[in-house]
Design an enzyme around this catalytic site. Structure first.
Site, PDB file in Angstrom:
ATOM      1  N   ARG A 137      46.243 -78.828  57.862  1.00 48.97           N
ATOM      2  CA  ARG A 137      46.046 -79.543  59.127  1.00 48.97           C
ATOM      3  C   ARG A 137      44.582 -79.642  59.541  1.00 48.97           C
ATOM      4  O   ARG A 137      44.264 -79.847  60.714  1.00 48.97           O
ATOM      5  CB  ARG A 137      46.882 -78.921  60.254  1.00 48.97           C
ATOM      6  N   LYS A 159      34.049 -91.217  58.531  1.00 48.58           N
ATOM      7  CA  LYS A 159      35.117 -92.061  57.991  1.00 48.58           C
ATOM      8  C   LYS A 159      35.541 -91.518  56.635  1.00 48.58           C
ATOM      9  O   LYS A 159      34.705 -91.302  55.756  1.00 48.58           O
ATOM     10  CB  LYS A 159      34.632 -93.506  57.822  1.00 48.58           C
ATOM     11  N   GLU A 201      23.167-101.541  51.483  1.00 44.60           N
ATOM     12  CA  GLU A 201      23.517-100.934  52.769  1.00 44.60           C
ATOM     13  C   GLU A 201      22.269-100.653  53.607  1.00 44.60           C
ATOM     14  O   GLU A 201      22.331-100.662  54.837  1.00 44.60           O
ATOM     15  CB  GLU A 201      24.307 -99.640  52.536  1.00 44.60           C
ATOM     16  N   LYS A 243      22.551 -95.120  61.910  1.00 46.47           N
ATOM     17  CA  LYS A 243      23.972 -94.774  61.805  1.00 46.47           C
ATOM     18  C   LYS A 243      24.335 -93.684  62.808  1.00 46.47           C
ATOM     19  O   LYS A 243      25.394 -93.759  63.463  1.00 46.47           O
ATOM     20  CB  LYS A 243      24.255 -94.305  60.374  1.00 46.47           C
ATOM     21  N   GLU A 253      35.031 -96.460  66.228  1.00 44.98           N
ATOM     22  CA  GLU A 253      34.938 -97.891  65.969  1.00 44.98           C
ATOM     23  C   GLU A 253      35.717 -98.726  66.986  1.00 44.98           C
ATOM     24  O   GLU A 253      36.462 -99.637  66.658  1.00 44.98           O
ATOM     25  CB  GLU A 253      35.421 -98.207  64.539  1.00 44.98           C
ATOM     26  N   ARG A 257      30.480 -99.794  66.774  1.00 41.39           N
ATOM     27  CA  ARG A 257      30.406 -99.303  65.400  1.00 41.39           C
ATOM     28  C   ARG A 257      30.891-100.339  64.401  1.00 41.39           C
ATOM     29  O   ARG A 257      30.509-100.310  63.222  1.00 41.39           O
ATOM     30  CB  ARG A 257      31.201 -98.003  65.253  1.00 41.39           C
ATOM     31  N   ASN A 261      30.025-102.949  59.829  1.00 35.94           N
ATOM     32  CA  ASN A 261      30.827-103.598  58.787  1.00 35.94           C
ATOM     33  C   ASN A 261      30.285-104.975  58.411  1.00 35.94           C
ATOM     34  O   ASN A 261      30.990-105.752  57.751  1.00 35.94           O
ATOM     35  CB  ASN A 261      32.280-103.738  59.259  1.00 35.94           C
ATOM     36  N   HIS A 264      31.241-106.554  55.120  1.00 32.15           N
ATOM     37  CA  HIS A 264      32.315-105.786  54.501  1.00 32.15           C
ATOM     38  C   HIS A 264      33.658-106.524  54.480  1.00 32.15           C
ATOM     39  O   HIS A 264      34.466-106.308  53.574  1.00 32.15           O
ATOM     40  CB  HIS A 264      32.472-104.430  55.203  1.00 32.15           C
ATOM     41  N   HIS A 268      35.023-106.498  50.914  1.00 29.88           N
ATOM     42  CA  HIS A 268      36.253-105.815  50.524  1.00 29.88           C
ATOM     43  C   HIS A 268      37.222-106.769  49.844  1.00 29.88           C
ATOM     44  O   HIS A 268      37.944-106.381  48.906  1.00 29.88           O
ATOM     45  CB  HIS A 268      36.916-105.180  51.755  1.00 29.88           C
ATOM     46  N   HIS A 282      30.644-101.675  45.068  1.00 31.37           N
ATOM     47  CA  HIS A 282      30.810-101.853  46.519  1.00 31.37           C
ATOM     48  C   HIS A 282      29.554-102.450  47.165  1.00 31.37           C
ATOM     49  O   HIS A 282      29.632-103.405  47.934  1.00 31.37           O
ATOM     50  CB  HIS A 282      31.148-100.519  47.180  1.00 31.37           C
TER      51      HIS A 282
END
Length: 385
Positions: A137, A159, A201, A243, A253, A257, A261, A264, A268, A282
Site C-alpha cells: 500500500r 508521475k 524535453e 518542472k 495535473e 501542469r 504535455n 505529447h 503518444h 519517446h
C-alpha cells in the site's frame, strides 16, 4: 509560471552538486544535480532512509554500466541492498513486468521501511515508482535517472505508470519520490540518439513559457548535445527548476501542469502506432509532436508561421526528426493516429485537450480544435514521412 524561490538552485553539501527543492509540504523533496553523485549515493540517500536497506530496480543496459558503482556506494554507507534487473526498452512498462517486479520485491521480503531505488531512464523510473506506490500500500522510493530525458522530466513530479494496448501511461499513480539524484556524468554513456531524445524535453520548457531559454538553446544546443558538460548542467537545472515550480503549483495535473504535455498528445499517438520500440523513441515522438502542435496552432491563426519554422530549424539543426517514420515501408494512417488521441488521458467529456501555442514561450490549453484542421495537419506530417 514565474520562478518561485523554493525551486531555485542552491549549493548542496554533496561536493559539486546543486540542490533544487520541490515544495509539496510534508512530501517535499530535493533534486541533487552534479557530477560524480552516483558514487556518493549511499551517503546522499542516508538522511531519507527509514531503514538501512534498499531494493534497486534497473535494466540490463544501465545495470551493466552503473549498478556496481551504486552498490559500492551503498556498501560504503552500510546500507543493505537487493536488486531486480528488467529488460531495457519501452515494452518493459507492462502489466507482466510489473507483476514480476512486485513478486521479486515480495520474495526479497521488502518492508514498508525499505527504500526502493529506480536506477535508469524514464521506463525504469515509471514502472519502479508505480510498483513502489502499490507495494504494501505504498513505500518510499528514490529516483536516480541516468538519461537526459529522465533527468529533465520523468524523474521529477511523481508521475508513475505503465502502458496498455489502449495507449501509453494509462495505468498509474501520482507517487512522489523522497529524493532525486541526478549524476550528470551518466550522460557520458548515452548513445547520441538517446541523448537527443532527452534534448527534445529540454526544448519543451523553452516553448512552454521561457522564450529566452529557447533563444539560449538555439545558440548552445548543438554544443550541449556534442558533450559540453557545463551546458548540459545548466540545461538540466533550468528544466528541473521549471518542472519543480509547475509540480508545486499543480501536483495532480488539474490545469497548469498539463502544459508540460506539449507535443505529447501527438507523440503518444505516434508511439502507439510505431510499437513502443526502437522505431521511434519517446523524445523523438515528442519532438515531432511539438512541431505538429505548433503547425496546428499556426493553421488556426494562433501562432506566427515564423515560430513554426524556427522550431523546425532548431530540431533539424541538432539532429531530431521532424516527420514520423515509416513502419514496414508504409506511412502511418492519419485517421488511426487521431483515433489514438481520443484515448489520451487528457480527454474530458469526449474532447481532447491539446497544448497549443501563440508563439515560442506562449503555450496554452485548448479543447476546441477544428477536427478538419487537425486531420489536415496530421495527414500532411504522415505524407511527408
Amino acid at each position: 509560471m514565474s520562478p518561485a524561490p523554493s525551486a531555485a538552485a542552491a549549493p548542496a553539501d554533496a561536493g559539486t552538486a546543486e540542490t533544487l527543492r520541490v515544495p509539496l509540504g510534508e512530501r517535499s523533496y530535493d533534486i541533487l544535480v552534479g557530477g560524480g553523485l552516483l558514487a556518493e549515493a549511499g551517503r546522499l540517500m542516508a538522511p531519507v532512509l527509514r531503514q538501512k536497506r534498499v531494493f534497486i530496480v534497473s535494466d540490463e543496459t544501465v545495470a551493466g554500466l552503473h549498478l556496481a558503482t551504486l552498490t559500492a556506494a551503498l556498501d560504503a554507507a552500510g546500507i543493505r541492498h537487493d536488486s531486480h534487473i528488467l529488460p531495457a526498452g519501452e515494452a518493459t512498462k507492462s502489466f507482466a513486468h510489473l507483476e514480476g517486479l512486485l513478486d521479486a520485491m515480495l520474495a526479497a521480503r521488502c518492508e514498508r521501511g525499505t527504500m526502493v531505488v529506480a536506477l535508469g531512464g524514464g521506463v525504469i523510473g515509471d514502472i519502479t515508482g508505480f510498483a513502489a506506490s502499490i507495494l504494501l500500500r505504498g513505500v518510499d522510493f528514490v529516483q536516480i535517472p541516468t538519461t537526459l530525458l529522465s533527468q529533465v522530466d520523468s524523474s521529477v513530479g511523481g508521475k508513475t505508470g505503465i502502458n496498455t494496448r489502449h495507449g501509453k501511461n494509462l495505468v498509474g499513480t501520482f507517487h512522489q519520490p523522497r529524493l532525486v539524484i541526478i549524476d550528470t556524468d551518466t550522460l557520458g554513456t548515452l548513445a547520441r540518439r538517446e541523448l537527443l531524445a532527452g534534448y527534445a524535453e529540454v526544448v519543451k520548457y523553452g516553448l512552454i513559457d521561457d522564450a529566452p531559454f529557447f533563444d539560449w538553446l538555439e545558440e548552445h544546443g548543438a554544443a550541449l548535445v556534442v558533450g559540453d558538460t557545463a551546458l548540459r548542467r545548466r540545461a538540466i537545472l533550468t528544466s528541473c527548476t521549471a518542472k519543480a515550480r509547475v509540480v508545486a503549483a499543480d501536483e495532480r495535473e488539474g490545469g497548469l501542469r498539463a502544459l508540460l504535455n506539449l507535443g505529447h498528445t501527438f507523440g503518444h499517438a505516434l508511439e502507439a502506432e510505431c510499437g513502443y520500440g526502437d522505431t521511434l523513441l519517446h523524445g523523438e515522438a515528442v519532438a515531432i509532436g511539438m512541431l505538429m502542435a505548433f503547425t496546428l496552432s499556426a493553421r488556426m491563426g494562433l501562432c506566427p508561421v515564423a515560430d513554426v519554422e524556427r522550431l523546425r530549424a532548431h530540431l533539424l539543426a541538432v539532429g531530431l526528426p521532424v516527420v514520423p517514420p515509416r513502419v514496414a515501408g508504409a506511412a502511418l494512417d492519419a485517421d488511426v493516429l487521431i483515433a489514438h488521441m481520443a484515448s489520451d488521458k487528457k480527454v474530458a467529456e469526449g474532447k481532447v485537450t491539446f497544448v497549443l501555442a501563440r508563439g515560442i514561450g506562449h503555450s496554452f490549453l485548448c479543447r476546441d480544435v477544428d477536427p478538419r484542421l487537425l486531420r489536415e495537419v496530421v495527414a500532411e506530417f504522415v505524407a511527408a514521412s
